[in-house]
Motif scaffolding. Structure first.
Motif, PDB file in Angstrom:
ATOM      1  N   SER A 238      11.457   8.024   5.524  1.00 32.09           N
ATOM      2  CA  SER A 238      12.875   7.535   5.379  1.00 32.09           C
ATOM      3  C   SER A 238      13.297   6.489   6.403  1.00 32.09           C
ATOM      4  O   SER A 238      13.972   5.669   5.999  1.00 32.09           O
ATOM      5  CB  SER A 238      13.690   8.885   5.790  1.00 32.09           C
ATOM      6  N   ARG A 239      12.767   6.432   7.352  1.00 35.44           N
ATOM      7  CA  ARG A 239      13.145   5.407   8.442  1.00 35.44           C
ATOM      8  C   ARG A 239      12.118   4.139   8.170  1.00 35.44           C
ATOM      9  O   ARG A 239      12.558   2.988   8.847  1.00 35.44           O
ATOM     10  CB  ARG A 239      12.778   5.931   9.806  1.00 35.44           C
ATOM     11  N   TRP A 240      10.750   4.231   8.063  1.00 34.89           N
ATOM     12  CA  TRP A 240       9.791   3.064   7.958  1.00 34.89           C
ATOM     13  C   TRP A 240       9.601   2.887   6.546  1.00 34.89           C
ATOM     14  O   TRP A 240       8.154   3.141   6.313  1.00 34.89           O
ATOM     15  CB  TRP A 240       8.743   3.307   9.088  1.00 34.89           C
ATOM     16  N   LYS A 241      10.311   2.245   5.882  1.00 32.24           N
ATOM     17  CA  LYS A 241       9.715   1.823   4.363  1.00 32.24           C
ATOM     18  C   LYS A 241       9.184   0.753   4.606  1.00 32.24           C
ATOM     19  O   LYS A 241       9.646  -0.392   4.730  1.00 32.24           O
ATOM     20  CB  LYS A 241      11.133   1.823   3.601  1.00 32.24           C
ATOM     21  N   MET A 242       7.860   0.589   3.952  1.00 28.32           N
ATOM     22  CA  MET A 242       7.050  -0.437   3.722  1.00 28.32           C
ATOM     23  C   MET A 242       6.842  -0.934   2.341  1.00 28.32           C
ATOM     24  O   MET A 242       7.481  -0.381   1.425  1.00 28.32           O
ATOM     25  CB  MET A 242       5.315   0.111   4.349  1.00 28.32           C
ATOM     26  N   PRO A 243       6.125  -1.935   2.071  1.00 32.13           N
ATOM     27  CA  PRO A 243       6.467  -2.661   0.783  1.00 32.13           C
ATOM     28  C   PRO A 243       5.294  -2.033  -0.147  1.00 32.13           C
ATOM     29  O   PRO A 243       4.408  -2.759  -0.844  1.00 32.13           O
ATOM     30  CB  PRO A 243       5.961  -4.302   1.122  1.00 32.13           C
ATOM     31  N   TYR A 244       5.366  -0.703  -0.414  1.00 29.07           N
ATOM     32  CA  TYR A 244       4.260  -0.073  -1.179  1.00 29.07           C
ATOM     33  C   TYR A 244       4.693  -0.459  -2.608  1.00 29.07           C
ATOM     34  O   TYR A 244       3.585  -0.794  -3.167  1.00 29.07           O
ATOM     35  CB  TYR A 244       4.138   1.534  -0.985  1.00 29.07           C
ATOM     36  N   LYS A 245       5.845  -0.463  -3.103  1.00 30.17           N
ATOM     37  CA  LYS A 245       6.168  -0.739  -4.546  1.00 30.17           C
ATOM     38  C   LYS A 245       5.866  -2.217  -4.757  1.00 30.17           C
ATOM     39  O   LYS A 245       5.500  -2.507  -5.958  1.00 30.17           O
ATOM     40  CB  LYS A 245       7.719  -0.360  -4.692  1.00 30.17           C
ATOM     41  N   GLU A 246       6.124  -3.000  -3.860  1.00 29.78           N
ATOM     42  CA  GLU A 246       5.713  -4.660  -3.777  1.00 29.78           C
ATOM     43  C   GLU A 246       4.377  -4.662  -4.126  1.00 29.78           C
ATOM     44  O   GLU A 246       3.813  -5.646  -4.919  1.00 29.78           O
ATOM     45  CB  GLU A 246       6.241  -5.254  -2.716  1.00 29.78           C
ATOM     46  N   SER A 247       3.530  -3.734  -3.413  1.00 40.28           N
ATOM     47  CA  SER A 247       2.076  -3.836  -3.763  1.00 40.28           C
ATOM     48  C   SER A 247       1.380  -2.984  -4.848  1.00 40.28           C
ATOM     49  O   SER A 247       0.295  -2.773  -4.644  1.00 40.28           O
ATOM     50  CB  SER A 247       1.391  -3.608  -2.236  1.00 40.28           C
ATOM     51  N   GLY A 248       2.256  -2.338  -5.819  1.00 41.77           N
ATOM     52  CA  GLY A 248       1.625  -1.419  -6.759  1.00 41.77           C
ATOM     53  C   GLY A 248       1.478   0.048  -6.321  1.00 41.77           C
ATOM     54  O   GLY A 248       0.677   0.532  -7.090  1.00 41.77           O
ATOM     55  N   SER A 249       1.528   0.240  -5.130  1.00 40.72           N
ATOM     56  CA  SER A 249       1.393   1.545  -4.790  1.00 40.72           C
ATOM     57  C   SER A 249       2.435   2.611  -4.992  1.00 40.72           C
ATOM     58  O   SER A 249       3.727   2.139  -5.019  1.00 40.72           O
ATOM     59  CB  SER A 249       1.180   1.622  -3.219  1.00 40.72           C
ATOM     60  N   SER A 250       2.148   3.706  -5.277  1.00 43.08           N
ATOM     61  CA  SER A 250       3.035   4.941  -5.506  1.00 43.08           C
ATOM     62  C   SER A 250       3.430   5.818  -4.337  1.00 43.08           C
ATOM     63  O   SER A 250       4.365   6.500  -4.430  1.00 43.08           O
ATOM     64  CB  SER A 250       2.406   5.997  -6.518  1.00 43.08           C
ATOM     65  N   SER A 251       2.977   5.179  -3.029  1.00 40.40           N
ATOM     66  CA  SER A 251       3.117   6.023  -1.940  1.00 40.40           C
ATOM     67  C   SER A 251       3.589   5.252  -0.694  1.00 40.40           C
ATOM     68  O   SER A 251       2.781   4.212  -0.447  1.00 40.40           O
ATOM     69  CB  SER A 251       2.049   7.028  -1.782  1.00 40.40           C
ATOM     70  N   ASN A 252       4.515   5.501   0.159  1.00 40.63           N
ATOM     71  CA  ASN A 252       4.789   4.642   1.459  1.00 40.63           C
ATOM     72  C   ASN A 252       3.710   4.928   2.298  1.00 40.63           C
ATOM     73  O   ASN A 252       3.654   4.141   3.350  1.00 40.63           O
ATOM     74  CB  ASN A 252       6.091   5.140   1.865  1.00 40.63           C
ATOM     75  N   LEU A 253       2.699   5.741   1.924  1.00 40.07           N
ATOM     76  CA  LEU A 253       1.684   6.155   2.970  1.00 40.07           C
ATOM     77  C   LEU A 253       0.329   5.016   2.969  1.00 40.07           C
ATOM     78  O   LEU A 253      -0.639   5.056   3.832  1.00 40.07           O
ATOM     79  CB  LEU A 253       1.187   7.471   2.943  1.00 40.07           C
ATOM     80  N   TYR A 254       0.312   4.380   1.717  1.00 36.35           N
ATOM     81  CA  TYR A 254      -0.636   3.165   1.864  1.00 36.35           C
ATOM     82  C   TYR A 254      -0.167   1.895   0.653  1.00 36.35           C
ATOM     83  O   TYR A 254       0.685   2.201  -0.075  1.00 36.35           O
ATOM     84  CB  TYR A 254      -1.964   3.675   1.033  1.00 36.35           C
ATOM     85  N   TYR A 255      -0.222   0.765   1.255  1.00 35.77           N
ATOM     86  CA  TYR A 255      -0.106  -0.267   0.487  1.00 35.77           C
ATOM     87  C   TYR A 255      -0.595  -1.599   1.293  1.00 35.77           C
ATOM     88  O   TYR A 255      -1.581  -1.365   2.040  1.00 35.77           O
ATOM     89  CB  TYR A 255       1.644  -0.528   0.836  1.00 35.77           C
ATOM     90  N   SER A 256      -0.407  -2.749   0.786  1.00 35.99           N
ATOM     91  CA  SER A 256      -0.741  -3.884   1.092  1.00 35.99           C
ATOM     92  C   SER A 256       0.126  -4.981   1.251  1.00 35.99           C
ATOM     93  O   SER A 256       1.458  -4.822   0.512  1.00 35.99           O
ATOM     94  CB  SER A 256      -2.036  -4.361   0.065  1.00 35.99           C
ATOM     95  N   PHE A 257      -0.076  -5.986   2.017  1.00 33.37           N
ATOM     96  CA  PHE A 257       0.895  -7.224   1.966  1.00 33.37           C
ATOM     97  C   PHE A 257      -0.301  -8.616   2.167  1.00 33.37           C
ATOM     98  O   PHE A 257      -1.153  -8.393   2.772  1.00 33.37           O
ATOM     99  CB  PHE A 257       1.983  -7.106   2.964  1.00 33.37           C
TER     100      PHE A 257
END
Length: 432
Positions: free
Chosen positions: A221-240
């Motif tokens: 809720s508090r630390w939203k990262m660019p997971y959708k922008e990197s094609g991930s379905s989870s805020n727990l893993y992503y890339s940039f």
């Protein structure tokens, strides 16, 4: 006389063994005084990268009708653009969060200072966007918490001319006490509102209660990262991507085996990496795979067994981890042995947590371990160009310019390893 001589010899011997540096003791939790602000005023402001030329601004208000707008521009007090975002909140037992706003601004120019205001009122903040090309500097520190050592770490990082902060898990150490998320947000706001902070989860972010609460609700809720922008379905893993580096943030506490969504996403993400455009490939997660400290031994083994062959084939340059409250740097390594085409593994879970330092190491040290020390501190990675980067680690009780550990690194692209492993990587990526 003999007793004095014996004492002198013991003292000298201890000095030779331990060196001149004496490890510090833990410091107490910070007691952040209550600062009553207007309910509509932005609090806990932090920013993160949100795709090419975009930045996500996150803040909290007590007023649940406050708008999720950000006004911004390149001149103080003069805002040429405005962006509308979204808001969320959550309940945790008897705790009710404020309204948490997430607003993406952009497109933004590279290497530019922007002034911005959240929610249409309150204080003005300023941020600096990263450069489009090298050099680029990352500050790195995990397991921060909210202690006197955390405060010292943040003071050191503030003096570092960094572009992006990487945090490999364990942020607030709230551990179910939700107001500690609020005090952590206030503690890091001076830094996190000015430069993008890119984080991944640690064990202290879980906060799950069987049959009542799923894990990571506060963190997500508090630390939203660019997971959708990197094609991930989870805020727990992503890339940039930033400048010439591709950074992958993985989750140590979500499924990672070869049949998991995370593993499948990782394969898809690596298939899109262009090493001509981003010659440096970095990975960040919480639980270290290469660890000669007696703390948390073996906890990363199953994730390592599942993912190391893929990361090795992809020629990952550097892996950052936390969890162990100490610092350690490896040689380039793979399958438990030094390997010139493997990744450098750096454990840096020494940001300032309340649990103290992990001071017991295995002896003798493994052949892959180059430098290790149980001290609080932070690291700085300056990627100078497509071939060379300079890594330094700084103890908190030294001046920030003092480099307690330092090394020049050569990219795997320039060494020929990427080209050598192209077929191996393609084979893994094409496998079902």
């Amino acid at each position: 006389m003999e007793s004095k001589l014996f004492l002198l010899l013991v003292t000298v011997g201890f000095t030779v063994i331990a060196g001149e540096y004496v490890r510090p003791q833990p410091r107490k939790d910070l007691q952040v005084p209550w600062d009553a602000k207007p309910s509509s005023q932005s609090q806990q402001v932090h920013i993160s990268l949100a795709g090419d030329k975009h930045m996500r601004v996150t803040w909290v208000t007590g007023d649940r009708s406050a708008p999720s707008i950000v006004e911004y521009g390149t001149s103080s007090g003069k805002y040429s653009s405005v962006a509308q975002g979204e808001s969320t909140s959550y309940s945790y037992m008897i705790y009710k969060s404020g309204l948490i706003h997430h607003t993406v601004i952009g497109p933004l120019e590279h290497d530019t200072v922007y002034f911005y205001k959240c929610g249409g009122q309150g204080p003005e903040f300023q941020l600096k966007t990263p450069a489009a090309q090298f050099p680029i500097t990352f500050s790195v520190a995990g397991d921060l918490g909210q202690t006197g050592w955390t405060k010292s770490t943040l003071e050191h990082i503030e003096r570092c001319k960094y572009d992006v902060h990487l945090l490999p898990g364990d942020l607030s150490y709230a551990d179910y006490l939700q107001p500690r998320w609020d005090t952590f947000g206030e503690l890091v706001q001076p830094l996190a509102s000015a430069r993008p902070w890119m984080v991944t989860q640690g064990n202290h972010e879980k906060e799950s209660i069987p049959f009542l609460k799923d894990g990571f609700e506060s963190y997500n809720s508090r630390w939203k990262m660019p997971y959708k922008e990197s094609g991930s379905s989870s805020n727990l893993y992503y890339s940039f991507e930033v400048a010439g580096a591709h950074i992958i943030m993985l989750g140590s506490y979500t499924d990672y085996d070869e049949h998991s969504d995370q593993y499948k996403w990782l394969k898809a993400d690596l298939s899109k990496v262009d090493r001509q455009k981003t010659p440096w490939l970095l990975v960040v997660f919480h639980v270290p795979w290469y660890n000669s400290n007696k703390a948390h031994q073996g906890e990363g083994d199953s994730m390592m067994a599942a993912m190391e062959p893929l990361l090795y084939a992809a020629s990952v340059d550097i892996v950052f981890a936390g969890h162990v409250h100490a610092y350690e740097r490896s040689n380039r390594v793979n399958s438990g042995k030094s390997n010139t085409c493997g990744a450098v593994h750096i454990t840096i879970g020494d940001g300032g947590n309340r649990e103290g330092l992990a001071q017991r190491y295995e002896h003798p040290s493994p052949e892959w371990s180059v430098f290790r020390e149980a001290s609080f501190g932070h690291g700085e990675l300056e990627i100078v160009n497509s071939t060379h980067a300079f890594w330094t680690w700084h103890r908190n009780d030294d001046d920030e310019p003092v480099r307690s550990d330092q090394v020049w690194m050569t990219s795997l692209v320039s060494s020929g390893c990427v080209a050598e492993k192209t077929h191996e990587l393609r084979k893994i990526l094409m496998s079902p």
